[in-house]
Design an enzyme around this catalytic site. Structure first.
Site, PDB file in Angstrom:
ATOM      1  N   ASP A  51       1.295  -1.254   0.035  1.00 45.37           N
ATOM      2  CA  ASP A  51       0.095   0.384   0.102  1.00 45.37           C
ATOM      3  C   ASP A  51       1.028   1.307   0.049  1.00 45.37           C
ATOM      4  OD1 ASP A  51      -2.779   0.972   0.641  1.00 45.37           O
ATOM      5  OD2 ASP A  51      -1.533   2.383   1.883  1.00 45.37           O
TER       6      ASP A  51
ATOM      7  N   ASP B 179      -4.504   2.668  -4.268  1.00 44.31           N
ATOM      8  CA  ASP B 179      -3.013   2.930  -4.377  1.00 44.31           C
ATOM      9  C   ASP B 179      -2.486   1.121  -3.751  1.00 44.31           C
ATOM     10  OD1 ASP B 179      -4.127   3.109  -1.594  1.00 44.31           O
ATOM     11  OD2 ASP B 179      -2.310   4.404  -0.780  1.00 44.31           O
TER      12      ASP B 179
END
Length: 654
Positions: free
Chosen positions: A523, A566
């Site tokens: 992430d 993301d």
């Protein structure tokens, strides 16, 4: 097999069969008849021998009775005429009547008078190995036999028979002594006869057209026939044997003579050549040789005639047929005779014209269709194509014809195609096949074909025919749809769906192999700040930059996925904690460099990576994702680091 050989094997067995039938018939009919005639001749000689012996015995009996039934003999037995023997039975008298001995027996069985004129002992014909030692032994044997015969048949009996005494055959005659009228009771018996010496045996032999041997009886006789004595015959008992064939050259028959007591006395062996049989065999051999020569000559003449009038024409027709090529449309058979072969040639020419018209029509039809058409032989060699197929693949026809279809496919696809050909041949059904084909310019195009079997008039497989269709656009569209379903449109990485299926497949493979699997959950820290400060376009460009760096850091770039926003995942098979940790460090290093995006320098976005292992941290996909996600949140507390999942332990109550 050529027609010449077929004709040869047609006529030669027929000739052999005809000669074989002629040989069998000659053996069964002609030779058997000759054999029966030889048998009849031998039987006639046996009958002639019997008649000769019977004639000799009757002569001896007639001479004996002329002395026995005579008044002077009767008076002599009564003691009158003491000089009877000297006057009437001197050696000269015996020689004239062919007697070797004369014996007068009285009623008491005593020798009343006797006269002997025998041949020398060495001249006697002796049956067996032991010769008589003296004439005394012969005399005693004859007297004893005469007394036995008289005792068995009576003093009045008149006997004439062949007997064997001391191994010497004797022609014996015996009769009662009475007056000339035969009215007075007998006063005794007169016994007379002669020995069968070598000279007399030769005389008997000269009267018979066969080889004669005198032998002693050899025991019981089987299958012998008892002959009934003829009218007035003096022979008492005769048996005749069946004919025997000796070494194929001679035939043999036996006569067994017995006395009036039923005892076997003398065995007569007659041997004669099978002259008629052998002459017949020679004649049949000459006939068969001449017949074979004539048959071979006729066969040769027939063969030459067939060769000149039929075989050469058929051979020329065969050569003309073989010379007719697909492009020689004007070539025809030249035989124009007005017979069946000429008619066949004319019908064949008409058939060729119809076939060329049909082929021209079929070729025009095939060249007008848009799909490719082809024909293969059973080995996969291309025999025919149409214009559309050549254009579709980009090859001229000469580069396809007489070449294997395998040149258009990869090795794996060509093997798969051969298996389909085998399945179609076994099932007899049409089969479809799709694969990338190699075009003439070296590129690959996707094509689909459906082919069926070709058979000749006897039902034998002659090859395959099929239609080829270009499905390159369809395959490209399907790949596009597939790419849209499994590919993230922004980064080009696999999407969440692709990740879920790949994770499931990887777990199943790892379980089967009892291996290990590592899942990295990544992430981006402070990514939201990029969107807020620079806009979503810069955010998207940053995500593309990150995705490219992740692909470059992986040995298997297709194992990198974007789940959305993301968040990224990476799958690493056959890896434990140490390998996964090293990969995470390599990813951190790859993403540590600031991103330069359209003049903007972004250096504050960092990754946080969570690592989970199978089977240490989870036993299924969902648990493994949760473990990696949990480890990633642990990493975000520090940021720009990687954290290995550590399972929580329950603390003991206080």
């Amino acid at each position: 097999m050529t027609l010449r050989k077929r004709l040869f094997w047609l006529f030669v067995p027929l000739l052999a069969l005809a000669l074989g039938i002629a040989f069998v018939l000659s053996q069964q009919l002609i030779l058997s008849r000759f054999d029966r005639q030889d048998h009849a001749l031998l039987s006639a000689e046996a009958e002639r021998l019997r008649i000769q012996l019977d004639h000799s015995l009757k002569r001896n009996l007639d001479l004996l009775l002329s002395f026995a039934q005579w008044d002077d003999s009767y008076d002599f037995m009564q003691g009158l005429h003491p000089e009877f023997m000297r006057r009437n039975m001197d050696p000269e008298a015996l020689r004239q009547v062919n007697f070797d001995f004369v014996i007068y027996l009285d009623l008491q069985g005593r020798v009343y008078a006797e006269q002997w004129l025998p041949p020398d002992l060495p001249d006697l014909l002796v049956l067996g190995q032991q010769r008589p030692g003296s004439y005394q032994a012969l005399r005693d044997g004859i007297i004893q036999l005469g007394l036995r015969l008289r005792q068995n048949s009576g003093i009045d009996a008149i006997k004439g028979q062949v007997v064997v005494v001391q191994g010497v055959p004797v022609m014996l005659a015996m009769g009662p002594i009475s007056n000339s009228q035969g009215s007075m009771p007998p006063l005794g018996n007169l016994i007379a006869g002669h020995f069968i010496d070598g000279e007399r045996a030769e005389q008997i032999q000269s009267e018979v057209n066969a080889t004669l041997r005198l032998l002693p009886p050899d025991g019981a006789q089987t299958d012998w026939v008892q002959l009934a004595p003829g009218n007035g015959s003096s022979l008492t008992e005769i048996q005749i044997s069946p004919r025997q064939v000796l070494d194929g050259q001679r035939q043999q028959m036996f006569l067994l003579l017995g006395n009036s007591l039923g005892e076997p006395e003398l065995l007569l062996e007659l041997t004669k050549e099978r002259r008629l049989y052998h002459q017949g065999r020679k004649a049949i051999g000459i006939f068969l040789a001449l017949s074979s020569t004539a048959g071979l000559l006729v066969l040769l003449l027939i063969y030459l005639g067939l060769d000149h009038w039929i075989l050469r024409r058929v051979s020329r027709m065969n050569q003309e047929f073989a010379a007719i090529a697909p492009n020689s449309s004007t070539q025809r058979l030249s035989d124009s005779n007005h017979d069946e072969i000429g008619q066949l040639a004319r019908e064949a020419n008409r058939m060729l014209e119809r076939l060329e018209q049909s082929e021209t029509r079929d070729r025009q039809i095939l060249d007008t269709i848009q799909d490719g058409y082809y024909e293969l032989d059973p080995q996969g060699i291309i025999l025919a194509t149409n214009r559309a197929l050549c254009q579709m693949l980009g090859y001229p026809s000469q580069e396809l014809l007489q070449h294997s279809f395998a040149q258009l496919l990869t090795l794996e696809d060509s093997q798969r195609a051969r298996q389909l050909f085998i399945q179609a041949r076994e099932s007899g059904k049409s089969t479809s096949f799709a694969a990338p084909f190699r075009r003439g310019n070296g590129s690959l195009g996707y094509y689909e074909t459906r082919f069926s079997l070709m058979h000749d008039s006897q039902g034998q497989l002659t090859g395959y025919r099929g239609i080829l269709i270009d499905i390159s656009d369809q395959v490209a569209y399907q790949n596009q749809l597939l790419d849209m379903a499994y590919r993230d449109p922004l980064t080009g990485l696999g999407n969440r769906k692709a990740f879920a299926e790949q994770l499931k497949s990887a777990l199943e493979q790892t379980q089967q192999q009892r291996g290990r699997l590592a899942l990295l959950y990544l992430d981006l820290d402070r990514f939201k700040e990029v969107n807020d400060r620079f806009g979503h376009d810069v955010g998207d460009a940053l995500l593309q930059n990150i995705a490219e760096r992740l692909r470059g850091a992986m040995r298997q770039p297709d194992r990198v996925y974007r789940l959305g926003g993301d968040e990224f995942t990476l799958l690493l098979q056959d890896a434990g904690a140490e390998v996964a940790q090293k990969l995470a460090e390599r990813l951190l290093a790859a993403l540590a460099t600031p991103a330069e995006l359209n003049g903007l320098r972004i250096d504050f976005v960092t990754p946080s990576i969570g690592i989970a292992l199978f089977p240490e941290h989870a036993q299924d996909a969902e648990s493994l994702i949760k473990a990696a996600d949990s480890a990633m949140y642990e990493a975000k507390r520090t940021r720009n680091c990687a954290h290995l999942h550590r399972p929580q332990t329950l603390s003991s109550p206080s």
